[in-house]
Design an enzyme around this catalytic site. Sequence first.
Site, short mmCIF file in Angstrom:
data_model
loop_
_atom_site.label_atom_id
_atom_site.label_comp_id
_atom_site.label_asym_id
_atom_site.label_seq_id
_atom_site.Cartn_x
_atom_site.Cartn_y
_atom_site.Cartn_z
N SER A 69 -9.61 -12.71 4.46
CA SER A 69 -10.45 -13.60 5.27
C SER A 69 -11.37 -14.57 4.40
O SER A 69 -11.47 -14.65 3.53
CB SER A 69 -11.65 -12.66 6.04
OG SER A 69 -12.46 -11.99 5.14
N CYS A 70 -11.82 -15.61 5.35
CA CYS A 70 -12.69 -16.65 4.71
C CYS A 70 -13.93 -16.90 5.44
O CYS A 70 -14.43 -15.96 6.12
CB CYS A 70 -12.00 -17.86 4.22
SG CYS A 70 -11.09 -18.67 5.59
N LYS A 71 -14.17 -17.95 5.94
CA LYS A 71 -15.30 -18.24 6.76
C LYS A 71 -14.84 -18.23 8.07
O LYS A 71 -15.34 -17.65 9.15
CB LYS A 71 -15.92 -19.60 6.56
CG LYS A 71 -17.34 -19.70 7.41
CD LYS A 71 -18.01 -21.03 7.17
CE LYS A 71 -17.18 -22.46 7.30
NZ LYS A 71 -18.25 -23.28 7.04
#
Length: 315
Positions: free
Chosen positions: A232-234
Amino acid sequence: KLLVMIDEAVKQWYQRRVRGFSQGLTVIYTTFHIALLDAYTRHDTTFFNLLDNIGFLVQFQCLLSTHGNELTMLEDHWITINNLAHCNIVLTSEELGAFSLTGLAYKVTISFGVGAEIWDMLPVGLKNRKPIPISTMLFTKGVNEQQMLSERVGTNTMEHTINIDGLCKLEVYFMMYKEYVTQNNIPGDLQKLESLISPICKHARAHIYKDVKLLVMIDEAVRLMSGSRVTSCKSAKDRTGMSVTYESVCTLSREHSLVSSGFNNALAALRSHGVRPLNCKKNTGSGKYAFNGFQLKILPKEYRPPIGTYGGKIT
């Protein structure tokens, strides 16, 4: 006024923790469901024996920076992942995917239906509702321009702290895995796994800026131990898209004999025509990754999309 501010801060902290935990449980459910189906499809009884004797391994990879709002997101993410390790899974003979939750806050038991066919493959312990512990760990590497700023101003210590914590948990799980497969003569590439653990320790402790190699080695080690992976990231579309496509092509090269000359072409194809551009379009209305020219130069070379696939405005 001070008491009111403190009360409001406590409420916000609690709400963030509860929301994060509920989303985390959804991730555990999804990854476990996929892992079960994969093991069943491959008739992999080793996976079920590992569940019975060691537990369910879930490794989270995060690409958030340690600057600004992303730092607080990263902190929430880490707390959630650590809370998930207090939960466990109990299998039932109900239809595949049926579930219920019991227990207290942050100590939840997930009763998970596996269906008749998978039920017949289970060890006796799991059929007797033996709880399956969940081993969670987080590794994080900021790769964008915000992380470059964080490195310059010295606010990057959280990344190192999280990775050392993840390393300790990975080493503990590896020792349990090694002991189990050695004592029970379980087939597997233990030598390859041992050759990965040493450089993983070295890279994690060295705290190398934008160290994509660390993430790739951890990916491979977790897969060798029949663990599950979450990235995941943002927004889970741009940096995440670059990471999962790179991981996919590394897997093609390592396990499916993709020739080295075809590596970059396969990577470009997944980023241009695979599900990743569709994910961007579904989330923002644009089928392009939200990188500009400056951001592209900051990204590690392994995470740079092909020409024509970036320039989206919504992050």
